[in-house]
Design a protein around this motif. Sequence first.
Motif, short mmCIF file in Angstrom:
data_model
loop_
_atom_site.label_atom_id
_atom_site.label_comp_id
_atom_site.label_asym_id
_atom_site.label_seq_id
_atom_site.Cartn_x
_atom_site.Cartn_y
_atom_site.Cartn_z
N ASN A 71 0.86 -1.18 0.00
CA ASN A 71 0.00 0.00 0.00
C ASN A 71 0.90 1.23 0.00
OD1 ASN A 71 -1.89 2.00 0.38
ND2 ASN A 71 -2.92 1.01 2.10
N PHE A 72 1.47 1.52 -1.16
CA PHE A 72 2.49 2.56 -1.24
C PHE A 72 1.89 3.97 -1.18
CE2 PHE A 72 4.44 -1.16 -3.37
CZ PHE A 72 5.45 -1.38 -2.45
N GLU A 73 0.65 4.10 -1.55
CA GLU A 73 0.00 5.41 -1.43
C GLU A 73 -0.11 5.81 0.04
OE1 GLU A 73 -4.27 7.58 -2.56
OE2 GLU A 73 -3.80 5.59 -3.35
N GLU A 74 -0.55 4.88 0.88
CA GLU A 74 -0.64 5.15 2.31
C GLU A 74 0.76 5.26 2.92
OE1 GLU A 74 -2.25 6.22 5.71
OE2 GLU A 74 -3.50 5.79 3.96
N LEU A 75 1.69 4.46 2.40
CA LEU A 75 3.07 4.51 2.90
C LEU A 75 3.66 5.91 2.73
CD1 LEU A 75 5.61 3.14 4.02
CD2 LEU A 75 6.17 2.47 1.67
N ASP A 76 3.41 6.53 1.59
CA ASP A 76 3.93 7.88 1.35
C ASP A 76 3.40 8.86 2.40
OD1 ASP A 76 5.36 7.08 -0.85
OD2 ASP A 76 3.82 7.65 -2.31
N LEU A 77 2.12 8.70 2.80
CA LEU A 77 1.54 9.59 3.80
C LEU A 77 2.16 9.35 5.18
CD1 LEU A 77 -2.23 9.41 2.72
CD2 LEU A 77 -0.62 11.29 2.32
N VAL A 78 2.43 8.08 5.49
CA VAL A 78 3.06 7.75 6.77
C VAL A 78 4.48 8.33 6.82
CG1 VAL A 78 3.93 5.87 8.23
CG2 VAL A 78 1.68 5.68 7.15
N LEU A 79 5.23 8.16 5.74
CA LEU A 79 6.60 8.69 5.69
C LEU A 79 6.62 10.21 5.75
CD1 LEU A 79 8.22 6.33 3.00
CD2 LEU A 79 8.28 6.13 5.49
N LEU A 80 5.62 10.82 5.14
CA LEU A 80 5.50 12.28 5.21
C LEU A 80 5.24 12.74 6.64
CD1 LEU A 80 5.46 14.89 3.48
CD2 LEU A 80 2.98 14.60 3.29
N LEU A 81 4.41 12.00 7.35
CA LEU A 81 4.12 12.32 8.75
C LEU A 81 5.37 12.12 9.62
CD1 LEU A 81 1.96 13.16 10.80
CD2 LEU A 81 1.35 10.73 11.05
N MET A 82 6.14 11.08 9.32
CA MET A 82 7.41 10.86 10.04
C MET A 82 8.33 12.07 9.87
SD MET A 82 8.61 6.90 9.48
CE MET A 82 10.01 7.06 10.59
N LYS A 83 8.43 12.52 8.64
CA LYS A 83 9.30 13.67 8.36
C LYS A 83 8.81 14.91 9.09
CE LYS A 83 11.30 16.24 4.48
NZ LYS A 83 11.34 16.39 2.99
N LYS A 84 7.50 15.10 9.10
CA LYS A 84 6.91 16.27 9.77
C LYS A 84 7.19 16.23 11.26
CE LYS A 84 2.43 18.53 10.55
NZ LYS A 84 0.96 18.43 10.30
N GLU A 85 7.12 15.02 11.86
CA GLU A 85 7.36 14.87 13.30
C GLU A 85 8.83 14.69 13.64
OE1 GLU A 85 5.02 15.14 15.79
OE2 GLU A 85 3.82 15.87 14.10
N ARG A 86 9.68 14.73 12.61
CA ARG A 86 11.13 14.61 12.79
C ARG A 86 11.53 13.32 13.50
NH1 ARG A 86 12.75 20.86 14.51
NH2 ARG A 86 11.90 21.86 12.61
N VAL A 87 10.90 12.26 13.08
CA VAL A 87 11.24 10.93 13.59
C VAL A 87 12.08 10.23 12.52
CG1 VAL A 87 10.36 8.70 14.39
CG2 VAL A 87 9.12 10.81 14.95
N ALA A 88 13.33 9.97 12.82
CA ALA A 88 14.26 9.40 11.84
C ALA A 88 14.08 7.89 11.72
CB ALA A 88 15.70 9.73 12.24
N PHE A 89 14.42 7.35 10.54
CA PHE A 89 14.40 5.90 10.33
C PHE A 89 15.43 5.25 11.26
CE2 PHE A 89 13.06 5.83 5.55
CZ PHE A 89 11.93 6.57 5.87
#
Length: 476
Positions: free
Chosen positions: A272-290
């Motif tokens: 589900n790469f469409e939803e994955l992009d939104l999750v990764l965007l939220l990670m970036k916004k919250e400054r949570v690193a991989f």
Amino acid sequence: MSLQNLLKTLKTVKRSHRPNFSPTPKPYREITQIISKPLKPSSASKPLSATTTTFLSNLNPTTLLHVLTDPELKSSKCLRFFNFLLHNQSLLSFRPDLQAHLTLICRLLRERRFSDAEKTMKSDLVCQNPRYPFSVIASTVVNCCNDPKVIAKFFNSMLKVYSDCKLFDLVSQDFDYMKNNGIEIDERTCTVHLLALKSCDLLQLVLDFFYQMVESGIEVSVYSLTVVVDGLCWSGEVKRGRELVEEMIGRGIKPNIVTFNVMVNACAKRWNFEELDLVLLLMKKERVAFNDHTYKVLIDGFTSSGKVDAANKLVLEMHDKGLKVDTHLYNLIIDRYCRLGSMDGAMSMFGEMTDRSVFPNTDTYCALISGLCKAGEMGLAMAYVNMMQGKGMEPENVMFSMLIDGFCNKGMVAEAFEVQVLMEKKGFATDLTVCDKIVSGLCKLNRFEEAKRLLNVMVKRGATPEIASFTMPFDI
């Protein structure tokens, strides 16, 4: 009269006016005798003494409460004594009531014997069918203890016991009672209940209780949030999980890397790469690193879905960040390149792997050799076999079969036969269909003696002459 003589006279008068009575004897000897025996005395055990029997027959609810609250008697002895009474009620003139149970439980909690307290709650108050309604327990326990901390621990422990016994309606009653009466609610106990609901696949109840926690004003931890998100993602409700995280961010409950990894993993496994992009965007916004786990689940998801170049870039990114890239991650990418027929990409990744001092294993070579055999690159395939053997790794059954099949498909029957002979020497059995290809090829090359030997091997393994005879111009 001197001061010393005056004090001496006062002491004499005080002694002469003391009331003439003997203190009530503590029943320690009798209790010690009782708890030193099994809960259900066998016929071979020594019978209770007459003094102890008399003590038990004269025991009443008031005396029992005195025993259970006596500070000179250890709580462990009180617990064993109480359990003895419950299992031998024929020796008593009464049945220990709810107040006795609660008095003992509160004492255990006060002395931080939490495990014993919860076991007593479960066995004596809950069992399979609750013996006492929650409302009765709640109204009685306040008469047994006036310590707010112990009372709070009592109701939190009851919540956990109800949850363990899957009495979820009673959990809600307990929670509401604590909230309405200003009793401190332990967030960790609530999290245990969330886990219990999730294990029963009661997703809506998980959400309802989580919102109860949030609305009650207790400080909800990111761990509780992650439990709920995990339940949603496990059920395929990834979008709902992400939306819950976004809502909780607005309420001051910040997700951490574990929370995000749960969502990333769910998206990657479902492609589900469409939803994955939104999750990764939220990670970036919250400054949570991989972290390394984030990369692993992404690489796994990308390779399984055919997005090998994206997975390749993530491996390079891991190296740039100083994260460890293990052999398994390289194997995933090499194997997918091979399955897609991109042998240049697979061998390039193999070179990258060795340059980075990440050591290939048998699975690495197996993936490469399989891809090369399918591509008809038998010379390169054998080169990797030799390289593998040079590092102390020997081909196994599957790899031998791949090589034989590859040689046969290229019309290189003699080479296939040599591999088959080597395979047999190492104790591996060649697949009958592969053997049949070799026999047929040997016959075309007029190498009948070798074909006959191989056909005999096939017959011994169960192939009938009728099946294989069409390849042979002679009798076996």
